[in-house]
Design a protein around this motif. Structure first.
Motif, PDB file in Angstrom:
ATOM      1  N   LEU A  39      54.266  66.984  -1.798  1.00  0.00           N
ATOM      2  CA  LEU A  39      54.420  66.159  -3.004  1.00  0.00           C
ATOM      3  C   LEU A  39      53.962  66.875  -4.272  1.00  0.00           C
ATOM      4  CD1 LEU A  39      53.492  62.577  -1.741  1.00  0.00           C
ATOM      5  CD2 LEU A  39      55.745  63.475  -2.356  1.00  0.00           C
ATOM      6  N   VAL A  40      53.184  67.956  -4.128  1.00  0.00           N
ATOM      7  CA  VAL A  40      52.827  68.742  -5.314  1.00  0.00           C
ATOM      8  C   VAL A  40      54.073  69.505  -5.745  1.00  0.00           C
ATOM      9  CG1 VAL A  40      51.417  70.616  -6.220  1.00  0.00           C
ATOM     10  CG2 VAL A  40      50.413  68.951  -4.627  1.00  0.00           C
ATOM     11  N   GLY A  41      54.577  69.189  -6.915  1.00  0.00           N
ATOM     12  CA  GLY A  41      55.824  69.787  -7.391  1.00  0.00           C
ATOM     13  C   GLY A  41      56.993  68.817  -7.336  1.00  0.00           C
ATOM     14  N   ALA A  42      56.817  67.711  -6.598  1.00  0.00           N
ATOM     15  CA  ALA A  42      57.846  66.671  -6.560  1.00  0.00           C
ATOM     16  C   ALA A  42      57.708  65.777  -7.792  1.00  0.00           C
ATOM     17  CB  ALA A  42      57.710  65.850  -5.276  1.00  0.00           C
ATOM     18  N   TYR A  43      58.678  64.876  -7.988  1.00  0.00           N
ATOM     19  CA  TYR A  43      58.642  63.997  -9.160  1.00  0.00           C
ATOM     20  C   TYR A  43      58.446  62.550  -8.740  1.00  0.00           C
ATOM     21  CZ  TYR A  43      60.372  67.838 -12.043  1.00  0.00           C
ATOM     22  OH  TYR A  43      60.495  69.026 -12.708  1.00  0.00           O
ATOM     23  N   LEU A  44      57.556  61.871  -9.439  1.00  0.00           N
ATOM     24  CA  LEU A  44      57.417  60.432  -9.274  1.00  0.00           C
ATOM     25  C   LEU A  44      58.227  59.799 -10.399  1.00  0.00           C
ATOM     26  CD1 LEU A  44      56.087  57.905  -7.991  1.00  0.00           C
ATOM     27  CD2 LEU A  44      54.222  58.201  -9.637  1.00  0.00           C
ATOM     28  N   ALA A  45      59.134  58.907 -10.056  1.00  0.00           N
ATOM     29  CA  ALA A  45      60.052  58.377 -11.068  1.00  0.00           C
ATOM     30  C   ALA A  45      60.179  56.865 -10.984  1.00  0.00           C
ATOM     31  CB  ALA A  45      61.428  59.018 -10.902  1.00  0.00           C
ATOM     32  N   ARG A  46      60.537  56.285 -12.103  1.00  0.00           N
ATOM     33  CA  ARG A  46      60.729  54.845 -12.154  1.00  0.00           C
ATOM     34  C   ARG A  46      62.002  54.528 -12.926  1.00  0.00           C
ATOM     35  NH1 ARG A  46      56.853  50.742 -15.288  1.00  0.00           N
ATOM     36  NH2 ARG A  46      58.270  48.959 -15.317  1.00  0.00           N
ATOM     37  N   ARG A  47      62.791  53.618 -12.388  1.00  0.00           N
ATOM     38  CA  ARG A  47      64.014  53.163 -13.031  1.00  0.00           C
ATOM     39  C   ARG A  47      63.659  51.947 -13.865  1.00  0.00           C
ATOM     40  NH1 ARG A  47      69.108  55.407 -13.737  1.00  0.00           N
ATOM     41  NH2 ARG A  47      70.738  53.807 -13.682  1.00  0.00           N
ATOM     42  N   HIS A  48      63.904  52.036 -15.177  1.00  0.00           N
ATOM     43  CA  HIS A  48      63.535  50.927 -16.054  1.00  0.00           C
ATOM     44  C   HIS A  48      64.640  50.683 -17.064  1.00  0.00           C
ATOM     45  CE1 HIS A  48      60.879  48.230 -18.293  1.00  0.00           C
ATOM     46  NE2 HIS A  48      61.232  48.860 -19.405  1.00  0.00           N
ATOM     47  N   ASP A 152      59.321  49.871  -1.600  1.00  0.00           N
ATOM     48  CA  ASP A 152      59.926  50.882  -0.737  1.00  0.00           C
ATOM     49  C   ASP A 152      60.474  52.008  -1.606  1.00  0.00           C
ATOM     50  OD1 ASP A 152      61.294  52.401   1.088  1.00  0.00           O
ATOM     51  OD2 ASP A 152      62.509  50.757   1.876  1.00  0.00           O
ATOM     52  N   LEU A 153      59.928  53.196  -1.441  1.00  0.00           N
ATOM     53  CA  LEU A 153      60.338  54.334  -2.266  1.00  0.00           C
ATOM     54  C   LEU A 153      61.773  54.774  -1.985  1.00  0.00           C
ATOM     55  CD1 LEU A 153      57.040  56.391  -1.973  1.00  0.00           C
ATOM     56  CD2 LEU A 153      57.878  55.232  -4.025  1.00  0.00           C
ATOM     57  N   LEU A 154      62.367  54.252  -0.926  1.00  0.00           N
ATOM     58  CA  LEU A 154      63.757  54.603  -0.612  1.00  0.00           C
ATOM     59  C   LEU A 154      64.741  53.533  -1.061  1.00  0.00           C
ATOM     60  CD1 LEU A 154      62.112  56.524   1.284  1.00  0.00           C
ATOM     61  CD2 LEU A 154      64.057  56.400   2.830  1.00  0.00           C
ATOM     62  N   ALA A 155      64.234  52.453  -1.643  1.00  0.00           N
ATOM     63  CA  ALA A 155      65.152  51.349  -1.962  1.00  0.00           C
ATOM     64  C   ALA A 155      64.864  50.677  -3.299  1.00  0.00           C
ATOM     65  CB  ALA A 155      65.104  50.293  -0.853  1.00  0.00           C
ATOM     66  N   ASP A 156      63.647  50.779  -3.792  1.00  0.00           N
ATOM     67  CA  ASP A 156      63.264  50.023  -4.984  1.00  0.00           C
ATOM     68  C   ASP A 156      63.230  50.879  -6.253  1.00  0.00           C
ATOM     69  OD1 ASP A 156      63.098  47.617  -3.539  1.00  0.00           O
ATOM     70  OD2 ASP A 156      61.100  48.159  -2.812  1.00  0.00           O
ATOM     71  N   ALA A 157      62.634  50.351  -7.315  1.00  0.00           N
ATOM     72  CA  ALA A 157      62.740  50.979  -8.639  1.00  0.00           C
ATOM     73  C   ALA A 157      61.762  52.127  -8.860  1.00  0.00           C
ATOM     74  CB  ALA A 157      62.560  49.916  -9.720  1.00  0.00           C
ATOM     75  N   ILE A 158      60.905  52.396  -7.896  1.00  0.00           N
ATOM     76  CA  ILE A 158      60.037  53.565  -7.993  1.00  0.00           C
ATOM     77  C   ILE A 158      60.428  54.521  -6.871  1.00  0.00           C
ATOM     78  CG2 ILE A 158      57.666  54.400  -7.829  1.00  0.00           C
ATOM     79  CD1 ILE A 158      56.765  51.885  -9.219  1.00  0.00           C
ATOM     80  N   ARG A 159      60.660  55.776  -7.229  1.00  0.00           N
ATOM     81  CA  ARG A 159      61.205  56.749  -6.277  1.00  0.00           C
ATOM     82  C   ARG A 159      60.460  58.072  -6.341  1.00  0.00           C
ATOM     83  NH1 ARG A 159      66.509  55.271  -4.441  1.00  0.00           N
ATOM     84  NH2 ARG A 159      66.657  53.019  -4.814  1.00  0.00           N
ATOM     85  N   ILE A 160      60.687  58.885  -5.317  1.00  0.00           N
ATOM     86  CA  ILE A 160      60.211  60.264  -5.298  1.00  0.00           C
ATOM     87  C   ILE A 160      61.420  61.174  -5.254  1.00  0.00           C
ATOM     88  CG2 ILE A 160      59.065  62.039  -3.915  1.00  0.00           C
ATOM     89  CD1 ILE A 160      56.988  60.265  -5.053  1.00  0.00           C
TER      90      ILE A 160
END
Length: 214
Positions: A39-48, A152-160
């Motif tokens: 996860l170091v180097g990955a992105y935490l994202a949110r759909r808004h 759920d990071l695979l289905a909801d508005a917050i993703r990796i």
DNA sequence: CACATGATCGCCT
DNA sequence: GGCGATCATGTGG
């Protein structure tokens, strides 16, 4: 309905333009240390409101469940607060600390195995200096609160999102922060960070760990 | 730069 | 009733 807390507009970004892709469930079901490193180097994202907001994760910590005195699930504790840690890998566990700051965790392993990765710091684009340099600041910058607990990071508005292969990254390893009460687990090398980032959380920014004596 | 402190509240004992 | 998987600010060297 009550509007959600909006993300900081400076974190607007486009996953496609950056060539990012989302991992599947198996990514999160792996060993917690492996996930924490990935996860170091990955992105935490949110759909808004139809747009993506996100930051590149630069610091994480692994929490190893029942055997880890620093984990909320230590000794198999299973209370309403900790319940999301027992869900399947790839869910979000959010809790409130010190009455005012939120902390976001990525749940790992399978349902029933309460392990997780604390997201300690992330960095936005130039112009958003140290906006998410700490677990509380990271949640504040993306507008993550306990309302997002259990998503759920695979289905909801917050993703990796994961970076493309060959992305350069030098990984540092130290004991975890703020868990001096955790006995022997205090010294386990479970904190991972990007050595080249200036956005790691403020404690150890200018170098190594402070001496830990008993 | 190295501490020390206060704010603030849900959760657990 | 006590205490955090924190952070910003203030003091002193």
């Amino acid at each position: 309905m009550i509007p959600k807390k909006p993300p900081d507009p400076r974190l607007a970004f486009d996953p496609e333009e950056l060539g990012l892709s989302e991992p599947g469930r198996v990514f999160y079901r792996r060993g917690t240390v492996a996930v924490a490193r990935s996860l170091v180097g990955a992105y935490l994202a949110r759909r808004h409101r139809g747009r993506w907001y996100g930051a590149r994760i630069v610091e994480t910590e692994a929490y190893l469940g029942a055997r880890d005195r620093a984990a909320h699930s230590w000794g198999g504790r299973r209370t309403p607060r900790v319940e999301p840690m027992y869900s399947d890998g790839g869910h979000l566990y959010v809790f409130l600390v010190y009455g005012m700051h939120h902390c976001a965790n990525v749940v790992t392993r399978r349902e029933g195995v309460p392990e997780a990765v604390l997201l300690r710091a992330a960095e936005g684009p130039e112009g958003a200096p140290r906006l998410a340099a700490g677990p509380g600041k990271l949640c504040s910058a993306l507008g993550i609160t306990t309302r997002d607990n259990g998503l759920d990071l695979l289905a909801d508005a917050i993703r990796i999102f994961l970076p493309g292969r060959r992305t350069h990254r030098r990984l540092g390893v130290t004991p975890r922060i703020g868990i001096d009460y955790a006995g022997a687990a205090r010294d386990w090398p479970l904190r991972f960070y990007d050595k080249d980032s200036t956005s790691v959380s403020s404690h150890l920014r200018h170098g190594d760990i402070r001496s830990r004596r008993e």
